[in-house]
Design an enzyme around this catalytic site. Structure first.
Site, mmCIF file in Angstrom:
data_model
loop_
_atom_site.group_PDB
_atom_site.id
_atom_site.type_symbol
_atom_site.label_atom_id
_atom_site.label_comp_id
_atom_site.label_asym_id
_atom_site.label_seq_id
_atom_site.Cartn_x
_atom_site.Cartn_y
_atom_site.Cartn_z
ATOM 1 N N PRO A 2 0.906 -1.341 -0.302
ATOM 2 C CA PRO A 2 -0.020 -0.095 0.207
ATOM 3 C C PRO A 2 0.865 1.241 0.117
ATOM 4 O O PRO A 2 1.687 1.346 0.836
ATOM 5 C CB PRO A 2 -0.938 -0.079 1.150
ATOM 6 C CG PRO A 2 -0.511 -1.320 1.911
ATOM 7 C CD PRO A 2 0.718 -1.942 1.235
ATOM 8 N N GLU A 3 0.624 2.063 -1.044
ATOM 9 C CA GLU A 3 1.226 3.399 -1.169
ATOM 10 C C GLU A 3 0.096 4.221 -1.012
ATOM 11 O O GLU A 3 -1.121 3.836 -0.755
ATOM 12 C CB GLU A 3 2.248 3.684 -2.171
ATOM 13 C CG GLU A 3 3.563 2.609 -2.078
ATOM 14 C CD GLU A 3 4.434 2.848 -3.294
ATOM 15 O OE1 GLU A 3 4.583 3.925 -3.845
ATOM 16 O OE2 GLU A 3 5.005 2.001 -3.607
ATOM 17 N N LYS A 61 0.620 7.715 3.876
ATOM 18 C CA LYS A 61 0.202 6.333 4.018
ATOM 19 C C LYS A 61 -0.466 6.407 5.420
ATOM 20 O O LYS A 61 -0.784 5.034 5.665
ATOM 21 C CB LYS A 61 1.418 5.620 3.684
ATOM 22 C CG LYS A 61 2.057 5.614 2.416
ATOM 23 C CD LYS A 61 3.363 4.986 2.382
ATOM 24 C CE LYS A 61 4.339 5.370 1.129
ATOM 25 N NZ LYS A 61 5.564 4.882 1.306
ATOM 26 N N ARG A 272 16.416 -3.183 -1.752
ATOM 27 C CA ARG A 272 15.310 -3.633 -2.505
ATOM 28 C C ARG A 272 15.490 -3.495 -4.023
ATOM 29 O O ARG A 272 16.567 -3.214 -4.353
ATOM 30 C CB ARG A 272 14.018 -2.678 -1.984
ATOM 31 C CG ARG A 272 14.174 -1.128 -2.192
ATOM 32 C CD ARG A 272 13.439 -0.449 -1.092
ATOM 33 N NE ARG A 272 13.471 -0.801 -0.070
ATOM 34 C CZ ARG A 272 12.804 -0.160 1.234
ATOM 35 N NH1 ARG A 272 12.106 0.573 0.973
ATOM 36 N NH2 ARG A 272 13.391 -0.602 2.561
#
Length: 289
Positions: A2-3, A61, A272
DNA sequence: GTTACGACCTGCGAGC
DNA sequence: TGCTCGCAGGTCGTAA
């Protein structure tokens, strides 16, 4: 993951699903889900029972539900959190950690989180008389680019004052909120900038263009219900978003760049992945991640 | 004060 | 078939 677009879709669902309703009972089945509520799960529960949810709010967020007590139930979905509004008799999810039951006997609010990076807490609400409605616990988070009060000039100045790479800056929630790894890559692709470009070398027009591209990406993602790669992100009704189909860079390693056809590259960044076009987004000679 | 980096966490897929 | 390992990544605390 979720962003901002995913969180905004969830906020809209919470506004429809729980605003105006009064909490009857709360059950915390995993303490880690309320670990940021330092007074413990019992206090968390006590501060919710009997309270009416006034609305559903968001900054970046972070989500919060202002209560009629003046407190606010705040939440962050982390990487895998879900806030679902479901019928009380629906099957219990495997990673269900918190259940909120309402007095009207209708749909209940469930916090489900596979990786438990997210969590809930009840905090003091905004101080009376303050114009900013953000709970103090979330006040360090910058406004997001879609916020009507976002200060473009201040962002451009702060960005150019930084001594870091532009992608790292986009992920800095105290500079601009709501942008995570996916939308940072998509924004940089549109802006034709490599994430390692030093922020101090960005011209004002380029910084403004970058901000405009971020707005476009986030706005389009919201229109399509966010991005879903798996079952980890869904709306409050459990529906997946469609923006994944519109991604130009993220997750498209070795696939042709939609703009020039060069194969999209994947690089390691902050433990990442980062995706970009080697032709449209050349790596700077003196790059800085 | 600013920047960088590791830890947290769990499911999944690849490789053996 | 079953085991190990790497990967996914947002936030926070700590070190430099």
């Amino acid at each position: 993951m979720p962003e901002l677009p995913e969180v905004e879709v969830v906020r809209q669902g919470l506004q429809r699903g729980v605003a105006g309703r009064t909490v009857r009972s709360v059950r915390v089945t995993r303490d880690r889900a309320v670990r940021r509520h330092t007074a413990g799960a019992d206090d968390f529960t006590a501060r919710l029972i009997g309270r009416t949810v006034l609305s559903a709010e968001r900054r970046g967020k972070y989500l919060w539900l202002p209560l009629d007590s003046g407190d606010a139930l705040t939440g962050h979905l982390g990487m895998s959190g879900q806030l679902l509004v479901v019928p009380a008799d629906s099957p219990l999810q495997k990673h269900l950690h918190v259940r909120v039951v309402f007095g009207d006997g209708g749909r209940e609010l469930r916090f489900v989180d596979q990786r438990t990076f997210g969590g809930l807490q009840v905090v003091d609400g905004p101080a009376p008389g303050t114009t900013d409605r953000v709970p103090p616990v979330s006040a360090h988070i910058a406004r997001d680019p879609l916020d009507p009060l976002f200060d473009d000039d201040a962002f451009v100045d702060a960005l150019r004052r930084k001594r870091t790479g532009v992608k790292r800056a986009l992920l800095d929630q105290t500079l601009v909120s709501g942008i995570g790894n996916i939308y940072a890559d998509e924004t940089l692709w549109r802006a034709q900038l490599h994430g390692a470009r030093p922020t101090e070398l960005l011209t004002r027009p380029v910084a403004r263009r970058l901000l405009a591209d971020a707005r476009d990406v986030l706005g389009e993602a919201i229109q399509q219900g966010g991005t879903s790669f798996d079952a980890l992100y869904v709306s409050t009704e459990g529906v997946s978003g469609l923006f994944e189909r519109s991604l130009n860079a993220y997750g498209r390693e070795d696939q042709p760049c939609p703009r020039c056809g060069a194969p999209v590259r994947r690089e390691s960044f902050m433990n990442r992945s980062s995706f970009s076009c080697p032709r449209c987004q050349p790596r700077p000679r003196q790059g800085r991640w």
